[in-house]
Write an enzyme that holds these catalytic residues in place. Structure first.
Site, short mmCIF file in Angstrom:
data_model
loop_
_atom_site.label_atom_id
_atom_site.label_comp_id
_atom_site.label_asym_id
_atom_site.label_seq_id
_atom_site.Cartn_x
_atom_site.Cartn_y
_atom_site.Cartn_z
N ARG A 1 1.07 -1.24 0.18
CA ARG A 1 -0.12 0.24 -0.24
C ARG A 1 0.92 1.21 0.21
NH1 ARG A 1 -3.91 3.39 3.07
NH2 ARG A 1 -5.23 4.61 1.50
N SER A 2 1.86 0.98 0.12
CA SER A 2 2.94 2.42 0.21
C SER A 2 3.56 3.00 -0.59
CB SER A 2 4.45 1.81 1.22
OG SER A 2 4.49 3.06 1.21
#
EC number: 5.99.1.4
Length: 215
Positions: free
Chosen positions: A12-13
């Site tokens: 998700r980063s």
């Protein structure tokens, strides 16, 4: 002598995505093995993280990630869909999360095979490149194939061995905190953490002090 390092990473980063290709290139061009160690993102580990941040945090981060991508010539666009289901207006994290557990377990299964870095890079490109709806069709299967993996095999393992995989992912998070950080991307080399996509050259510099050489 081949050096080794651990890369703590989240699907998700955006900064993890912006770093992984450069770390993969470093591992390909130099005598170093970089082990991917996936962790669940802060949205899962600390759901109130976004609500507690300064109101300017989100707008600045979005501006910054776009310019970092432009600076390095990395394809970047809004993920379709976001690996985390989140209300952009309120920043609230939904209880139902259909993507991030699957992705992180697939990443850990790839890491078991020594191909976590390649899988994270290939999957990251389809997730964060913004060009495709990565969760449908054969996009993820193609990413796995380009990493030298079979998605169907990884998917079976992600379901059948979910508890063990989650234990390994939790151990990754503990190892990250023991190394002295909590966020991603963080490369840990000989116990020293290098946090952020802007610490790659510094991590390489430290490795060179320890004998890093081109292949």
């Amino acid at each position: 002598m081949t050096l080794t390092a651990d890369l703590f990473w989240s699907f998700r980063s955006p900064y993890s995505y912006l770093a992984v290709g450069r770390y993969r290139a470093l591992a390909a061009s130099h005598d170093v093995t970089i082990n991917l160690r996936p962790v669940y993102p802060l949205a899962i580990r600390q759901p109130d993280f976004f609500e507690r941040n300064h109101p300017n945090w989100l707008s600045y981060t979005m501006r910054d990630m776009i310019r970092v991508a432009q600076f390095h010539g990395i394809p970047f666009g809004p993920p379709r869909p976001d690996p985390i289901v989140q209300d952009v207006r309120t920043r609230a994290i939904a209880e139902e999360q259909p993507h991030i557990y699957r992705l992180t377990r697939l990443g850990q299964a790839a890491a078991r095979r020594g191909k976590g870095l390649a899988f994270a890079h290939e999957a990251g490109q389809i997730i964060w490149g913004g060009a495709v709806d990565w969760h449908i069709g054969d996009h993820l299967a193609g990413a796995a194939r380009r990493a030298g993996l079979d998605l169907a095999e990884l998917e079976i393992e992600a379901v059948d061995d979910a508890v063990a995989l989650d234990n390994e992912i939790a151990a990754n998070q503990v190892a990250l905190e023991i190394a002295g950080h909590w966020g991603v991307p963080t490369l840990v080399f000989e116990g020293e953490p290098f946090f952020g996509q802007d610490r790659i050259e510094m991590a390489k510099w430290r490795m060179e002090q320890k004998g890093l050489r081109p292949c």
